[in-house]
Design a protein around this motif. Structure first.
Motif, PDB file in Angstrom:
ATOM      1  N   PRO A 101       0.824  -1.218   0.000  1.00  0.00           N
ATOM      2  CA  PRO A 101       0.000   0.000   0.000  1.00  0.00           C
ATOM      3  C   PRO A 101       0.857   1.266   0.000  1.00  0.00           C
ATOM      4  CG  PRO A 101      -0.011  -1.028   2.173  1.00  0.00           C
ATOM      5  CD  PRO A 101       0.769  -1.939   1.278  1.00  0.00           C
ATOM      6  N   GLU A 102       0.285   2.312  -0.565  1.00  0.00           N
ATOM      7  CA  GLU A 102       0.945   3.621  -0.532  1.00  0.00           C
ATOM      8  C   GLU A 102       0.049   4.587   0.216  1.00  0.00           C
ATOM      9  OE1 GLU A 102       1.923   4.778  -4.493  1.00  0.00           O
ATOM     10  OE2 GLU A 102       3.251   3.043  -4.765  1.00  0.00           O
ATOM     11  N   GLN A 103       0.627   5.736   0.537  1.00  0.00           N
ATOM     12  CA  GLN A 103      -0.102   6.753   1.287  1.00  0.00           C
ATOM     13  C   GLN A 103      -1.481   7.013   0.650  1.00  0.00           C
ATOM     14  OE1 GLN A 103       0.489   8.108   4.029  1.00  0.00           O
ATOM     15  NE2 GLN A 103      -0.626  10.039   4.095  1.00  0.00           N
ATOM     16  N   GLY A 104      -2.538   6.926   1.461  1.00  0.00           N
ATOM     17  CA  GLY A 104      -3.884   7.242   0.965  1.00  0.00           C
ATOM     18  C   GLY A 104      -4.617   6.060   0.346  1.00  0.00           C
ATOM     19  N   ASP A 105      -3.971   4.886   0.287  1.00  0.00           N
ATOM     20  CA  ASP A 105      -4.679   3.722  -0.270  1.00  0.00           C
ATOM     21  C   ASP A 105      -5.714   3.201   0.738  1.00  0.00           C
ATOM     22  OD1 ASP A 105      -3.223   3.929  -2.522  1.00  0.00           O
ATOM     23  OD2 ASP A 105      -1.977   2.146  -2.210  1.00  0.00           O
ATOM     24  N   LEU A 106      -6.707   2.519   0.195  1.00  0.00           N
ATOM     25  CA  LEU A 106      -7.783   1.997   1.036  1.00  0.00           C
ATOM     26  C   LEU A 106      -7.636   0.486   1.151  1.00  0.00           C
ATOM     27  CD1 LEU A 106     -10.597   2.809   2.296  1.00  0.00           C
ATOM     28  CD2 LEU A 106     -11.583   2.062   0.131  1.00  0.00           C
TER      29      LEU A 106
END
Ligand code: ASP
Length: 690
Positions: free
Chosen positions: A467-472
């Protein structure tokens, strides 16, 4: 006749006597002989006056109808159009004399000397300017014709004076009117304007105002032509064969519509598909069949279904599933190429086994264009997290990731809150197996927002999904049981979430067409109350239909020991999350077919007898065969990017009851019809009070 009229006149006379008598009585309570005589003469005069009035009304009605008949007579003969509009526009020349058919547009009077009107061609695709010179020819007649009326015009072609070169290119010609003949009226009480949305009962007006709808019907017809030419030209050629619509009731899977007959207690059933007839054709020496088949299923209409619909149905003998898939792929390629100018992948469409489709996408008709694959993670999760998200013991827990936007976590949080509060999202919170667990990956938070996972599981999830920043991240529990049916709860969330994200612009709509075959379905699925299948006593039903063959020799053996583990030679064609159709290899051996119906599905003897015709046909040396049906309405809707099949059907049914509000069908059954068909309506069930 005469007697009846005399009696009727007498009654009218008596009524008028009574009125006069009442009047006289009011004025003079005891009538004398003289007053009786006066009353009688009065009554005669009254009756005479009312007769005159009626005669006058009658004669005005007569003259009205005479006028209507005269107007109608003038429309009986009219000259043929000398040109199809499109051809005319391409080939027109100055001074050319022409006759055109079409609908009159609105008129404008720019000066006393001339008036203008547009003429729309019968297809309503093209139009041209008409010019009427005041005092000459038909300018007065033109004024009397209302917009939208069908007309025939005769005139001479001239170059239109254009304001710009672009206008001259787009609308180069006009017609000086010599004559105009109205062919009908368009009355003032019908309101029709471009882009107007008409109620379904005025489908004719909707079709007339919506060029999009008319174009969809044209597109549909072209798609049919292409399918026909591909199948007619393949070798050996497919033969288009019509099979009966008045069929009989057989427990194939869906609920049928019955057609009562005048023979007491006997009814036809409308076919849910031509499946049995096409298999009989395979036993009849017709090796390749197809048909644009009307099919009827009395089912719940929620999922954009119609109770009657069209299938492109085909069947091939001396053939396997692979042969059918090859033909269908060719058909799809040709359709996409000719109608959408799009090349669909060169090689064979990829095949995704049902178990894989359910595991990776939680759906047996996945949209594979946007990732968001699903993974099982219950073995990694701390017990308290599992207990928080589900009341199930020993559940399966799955996870997927949806990319955020621009690494901005607050936007993702706002989106998911909005989704879960919306009607599309809120139902997921009511899942008795537990609501989804939602996490927004945020490096500013402890364990990047994955704290409830615990250190180890969070690390594993990071490794798995990157995951990266802001992923859900979404997790969801379900019962620990083999896959059954069309989707899992997390598959439903995946799809709904992506649809919502596209709808509100959080995500770009995916592009292109990703065709695949979903294969290797289980041959049988557990029966449910809503889908009783073939009504056998085994508690299982055929996933596709009871004529589908087991995939391999090992699967044939499993029929005896573990029927629920038998894999079917069944394939569905899927594109972008839509099932376009499905088919299977069939059981071509009567004994095996009977064994499945009787011993595996445990159908009662009398239902088994419903299939005796098919068993007879298979018994007569029927060759191996396979086939498929494409949902033609859905296929056209997908090609045109329409959300609903109603947008590609001329007269669709609406609502849960499958009504056609334009013709008001279904309609009540008259007592006479009930008697003709030996039917009796049951009493309305008594409603019990609260
Ligand atoms: N008759 C099947 C259906 O309507 C299609 C097929 O198996 O050919 O779904």
């Amino acid at each position: 006749m005469f007697v009846a009229r005399a009696a009727h006149n007498g009654a009218r006379l008596r009524a008028s006597y009574l009125e006069i008598f009442k009047y006289a009585h009011r004025r003079q309570s005891t009538p004398t002989a003289a007053s009786y005589a006066r009353i009688a003469s009065c009554a005669r005069a009254f009756h005479g006056a009312s007769c005159l009035r009626q005669r006058a009304e009658g004669s005005s009605q007569t003259s009205d109808i005479a006028q209507k008949l005269n107007t109608y007579k003038k429309t009986l003969e009219f000259p043929p159009a000398t040109y199809d509009f499109a051809k005319f526009l391409a080939e027109a020349s100055v001074g050319q004399e022409i006759v055109l058919h079409g609908y009159l547009g609105t008129q404008s009077y720019l000066s006393k000397a001339v008036s203008f009107a547009r003429l729309q061609d019968p297809t309503m695709k093209y139009n041209i300017q008409l010019v009427a010179i005041t005092g000459k020819g038909p300018s007065e007649a033109l004024k009397k014709i209302r917009p939208n009326s069908p007309v025939v015009v005769k005139g001479k072609v001239q170059k239109k004076r254009a304001k710009s070169a672009e206008m001259a290119r787009r609308d180069p010609w006009e017609v000086i009117l010599d004559d105009i003949q109205p062919l009908n009226d368009f009355p003032n009480d019908i309101w029709m304007a471009p882009d107007m949305v008409h109620p379904p009962k005025h489908r004719h007006l909707q079709l007339r105002t919506s060029s999009e709808l008319r174009d969809a019907l044209r597109f549909r017809a072209e798609a049919r032509t292409i399918c026909r030419s591909v199948l007619d030209q393949s070798r050996p050629a497919f033969v288009e064969i019509e099979t009966p619509l008045l069929f009989k009731s057989t427990p194939e899977g869906a609920r049928e519509f019955l057609v009562p007959t005048r023979k007491r207690g006997l009814a036809y059933a409308l076919p849910q598909s031509p499946q049995q007839y096409k298999q009989i054709l395979m036993a009849s020496g017709m090796p390749r069949y197809y048909q644009f088949a009307r099919c009827f299923r009395d089912e719940d209409l929620r999922a954009d279904r119609q109770p009657e619909f069209t299938q492109l149905d085909l069947e091939m003998s001396f053939a396997t599933s692979e042969d059918v898939m090859r033909v269908v792929e060719k058909l799809i390629r040709q359709l996409w190429l000719e109608l959408l100018d799009t090349e669909v992948s060169h090689g064979p469409f990829w095949k995704l086994p049902y178990q894989e489709a359910m595991r990776l996408y939680g759906s047996d008709k996945p949209d594979t264009r946007y990732g968001m694959e699903i993974y099982r993670i219950e073995h990694l999760l701390p017990v308290d997290l599992v207990q928080k998200i589900t009341p199930l013991t020993d559940p399966i827990v799955e996870i997927f990731k949806m990319d955020g936007n621009d690494n901005y976590a607050p936007a993702t949080s706002a989106f998911i809150t909005h989704f879960l509060d919306s009607p599309a999202g809120s139902s997921f919170n009511e899942n008795p197996e537990g609501a989804p667990g939602i996490f927004v990956y945020d490096t500013k938070k402890p364990l990047c927002g994955l704290q409830p996972f615990g250190f180890q599981a969070a690390e594993y999830v990071e490794e798995l999904l990157k995951p990266e920043q802001g992923d859900l991240l979404v997790i969801q529990a379900r019962e620990n049981a083999p896959f059954a049916g069309g989707s899992t709860p997390i598959g439903d969330i995946r799809r709904a979430l992506h649809t919502a994200a596209v709808k509100i612009g959080f995500k770009q709509p995916p592009t292109g067409f990703d065709f695949l075959w979903v294969v290797d379905f289980p041959l049988f699925s557990p029966s449910t109350e809503s889908e009783p299948g073939q009504g056998g006593a085994a508690g299982i039903s055929s996933t596709h239909h009871p004529f589908t063959a087991p995939k391999t020799a090992a699967d044939v053996d499993l029929l005896l020991t573990e029927p629920t583990n038998v894999v079917a030679d069944h394939y569905d064609l899927v594109v972008n999350g839509v099932e376009l159709g499905g088919g299977s290899r069939r059981i071509h051996d009567a004994a095996v077919q009977e064994f499945i119906l009787r011993d595996v599905l445990k159908m009662p003897q009398e239902r088994l007898a419903d299939f005796s015709h098919l068993l007879e046909a298979l018994r007569a040396g029927c060759p191996p065969h396979a086939g498929l049906a494409l949902g033609f309405d859905r296929l056209v809707a997908v090609m045109l990017g329409k959300e609903s099949v109603r947008d590609v059907i001329a007269f669709p049914k609406t609502g849960k009851l499958g009504e056609d509000p334009m013709v008001k069908a279904p309609g009540p059954v008259s007592q006479e019809a009930l008697e003709t068909y030996h039917l009796r309506l049951l009493e309305e069930p008594e409603t019990t009070g609260p």
